[in-house]
Design a protein around this motif. Structure first.
Motif, mmCIF file in Angstrom:
data_model
loop_
_atom_site.group_PDB
_atom_site.id
_atom_site.type_symbol
_atom_site.label_atom_id
_atom_site.label_comp_id
_atom_site.label_asym_id
_atom_site.label_seq_id
_atom_site.Cartn_x
_atom_site.Cartn_y
_atom_site.Cartn_z
ATOM 1 N N MET A 1 0.843 -1.178 0.000
ATOM 2 C CA MET A 1 0.000 0.000 0.000
ATOM 3 C C MET A 1 0.890 1.243 0.000
ATOM 4 S SD MET A 1 -3.194 0.966 2.331
ATOM 5 C CE MET A 1 -4.336 0.831 1.005
ATOM 6 N N LEU A 2 0.547 2.225 -0.828
ATOM 7 C CA LEU A 2 1.310 3.461 -0.923
ATOM 8 C C LEU A 2 0.966 4.397 0.228
ATOM 9 C CD1 LEU A 2 0.943 4.238 -4.732
ATOM 10 C CD2 LEU A 2 2.888 3.216 -3.563
ATOM 11 N N LYS A 3 1.987 5.106 0.723
ATOM 12 C CA LYS A 3 1.790 6.045 1.825
ATOM 13 C C LYS A 3 2.151 7.449 1.355
ATOM 14 C CE LYS A 3 2.742 2.558 5.254
ATOM 15 N NZ LYS A 3 3.658 2.048 6.248
ATOM 16 N N GLU A 4 1.186 8.371 1.521
ATOM 17 C CA GLU A 4 1.409 9.750 1.107
ATOM 18 C C GLU A 4 2.575 10.351 1.886
ATOM 19 O OE1 GLU A 4 -1.081 13.812 0.146
ATOM 20 O OE2 GLU A 4 -2.096 12.165 1.140
ATOM 21 N N ASP A 7 5.868 7.565 -0.175
ATOM 22 C CA ASP A 7 5.978 6.991 -1.516
ATOM 23 C C ASP A 7 5.606 7.984 -2.619
ATOM 24 O OD1 ASP A 7 6.730 4.369 -0.671
ATOM 25 O OD2 ASP A 7 4.653 4.022 -0.090
ATOM 26 N N TYR A 8 4.812 8.985 -2.279
ATOM 27 C CA TYR A 8 4.387 9.962 -3.274
ATOM 28 C C TYR A 8 3.930 11.250 -2.588
ATOM 29 C CZ TYR A 8 -0.407 8.908 -1.899
ATOM 30 O OH TYR A 8 -1.565 8.751 -1.185
ATOM 31 N N TYR A 9 3.798 12.297 -3.400
ATOM 32 C CA TYR A 9 3.210 13.557 -2.939
ATOM 33 C C TYR A 9 2.528 14.203 -4.136
ATOM 34 C CZ TYR A 9 7.339 15.721 -5.075
ATOM 35 O OH TYR A 9 8.307 16.099 -5.950
ATOM 36 N N PHE A 10 1.746 15.218 -3.890
ATOM 37 C CA PHE A 10 1.073 15.947 -4.950
ATOM 38 C C PHE A 10 1.773 17.283 -5.145
ATOM 39 C CE2 PHE A 10 -2.149 12.966 -3.532
ATOM 40 C CZ PHE A 10 -2.596 12.464 -4.750
ATOM 41 N N ASN A 11 2.122 17.599 -6.399
ATOM 42 C CA ASN A 11 2.811 18.860 -6.681
ATOM 43 C C ASN A 11 1.809 20.009 -6.772
ATOM 44 O OD1 ASN A 11 1.669 18.757 -9.254
ATOM 45 N ND2 ASN A 11 3.578 18.244 -10.285
ATOM 46 N N ALA A 12 2.283 21.202 -7.078
ATOM 47 C CA ALA A 12 1.440 22.396 -7.131
ATOM 48 C C ALA A 12 0.340 22.298 -8.185
ATOM 49 C CB ALA A 12 2.305 23.622 -7.395
ATOM 50 N N PHE A 18 5.990 10.394 -7.655
ATOM 51 C CA PHE A 18 6.581 9.322 -6.861
ATOM 52 C C PHE A 18 7.947 9.742 -6.340
ATOM 53 C CE2 PHE A 18 3.664 6.800 -9.563
ATOM 54 C CZ PHE A 18 2.910 6.247 -8.545
ATOM 55 N N THR A 19 8.257 9.338 -5.124
ATOM 56 C CA THR A 19 9.513 9.699 -4.467
ATOM 57 C C THR A 19 10.615 8.681 -4.778
ATOM 58 O OG1 THR A 19 8.973 8.442 -2.497
ATOM 59 C CG2 THR A 19 8.276 10.754 -2.533
ATOM 60 N N LYS A 20 11.821 9.020 -4.373
ATOM 61 C CA LYS A 20 12.954 8.112 -4.530
ATOM 62 C C LYS A 20 12.697 6.812 -3.770
ATOM 63 C CE LYS A 20 17.938 7.891 -3.852
ATOM 64 N NZ LYS A 20 19.133 8.627 -3.443
ATOM 65 N N GLU A 21 12.082 6.910 -2.600
ATOM 66 C CA GLU A 21 11.780 5.721 -1.797
ATOM 67 C C GLU A 21 10.862 4.764 -2.560
ATOM 68 O OE1 GLU A 21 11.664 8.852 -0.631
ATOM 69 O OE2 GLU A 21 13.302 8.784 0.800
ATOM 70 N N TYR A 22 9.849 5.309 -3.234
ATOM 71 C CA TYR A 22 8.941 4.466 -4.019
ATOM 72 C C TYR A 22 9.690 3.744 -5.125
ATOM 73 C CZ TYR A 22 5.664 2.989 -7.536
ATOM 74 O OH TYR A 22 4.988 2.232 -8.461
ATOM 75 N N HIS A 23 10.503 4.490 -5.868
ATOM 76 C CA HIS A 23 11.234 3.891 -6.989
ATOM 77 C C HIS A 23 12.203 2.814 -6.501
ATOM 78 C CE1 HIS A 23 9.649 6.522 -10.059
ATOM 79 N NE2 HIS A 23 9.940 7.577 -9.318
ATOM 80 N N CYS A 37 14.148 9.768 -9.854
ATOM 81 C CA CYS A 37 14.708 8.475 -10.254
ATOM 82 C C CYS A 37 16.049 8.227 -9.554
ATOM 83 C CB CYS A 37 14.914 8.425 -11.760
ATOM 84 S SG CYS A 37 15.605 6.860 -12.334
ATOM 85 N N PRO A 38 16.169 7.145 -8.762
ATOM 86 C CA PRO A 38 17.441 6.863 -8.100
ATOM 87 C C PRO A 38 18.505 6.344 -9.052
ATOM 88 C CG PRO A 38 15.865 5.150 -7.562
ATOM 89 C CD PRO A 38 15.125 6.202 -8.361
ATOM 90 N N TRP A 39 18.118 5.984 -10.268
ATOM 91 C CA TRP A 39 19.058 5.486 -11.265
ATOM 92 C C TRP A 39 19.531 6.581 -12.204
ATOM 93 C CZ3 TRP A 39 14.679 2.861 -9.738
ATOM 94 C CH2 TRP A 39 14.918 1.693 -9.027
ATOM 95 N N ASN A 40 19.037 7.807 -12.008
ATOM 96 C CA ASN A 40 19.441 8.970 -12.821
ATOM 97 C C ASN A 40 19.341 8.720 -14.314
ATOM 98 O OD1 ASN A 40 20.057 10.624 -10.571
ATOM 99 N ND2 ASN A 40 21.967 9.495 -10.315
#
Length: 52
Positions: A1-4, A7-12, A18-23, A37-40
């Motif tokens: 389950m994703l956690k706001e 794992d993610y946030y909403f932009n303006a 999605f955050t680095k943690e999610y990826h 992206c943690p893999w750049n």
């Protein structure tokens, strides 16, 4: 389950980002040039010639 805010946030603009943690949890790069992206991953830009 994703956690706001973990794992993610909403932009303006109201879009889910999605955050680095999610990826990192997902475990692979989707090659969509994600903001955190943690893999750049950086795709090579394709230039097309304009036909006259």
């Amino acid at each position: 389950m994703l956690k706001e805010n973990i794992d993610y946030y909403f932009n303006a603009d109201g879009l889910m980002v999605f955050t680095k943690e999610y990826h990192t949890k997902r475990g692979y790069c989707c090659k969509n040039q994600c903001l955190h992206c943690p893999w750049n991953f950086r795709a090579k830009k394709r230039y097309t010639q304009i036909k006259k």
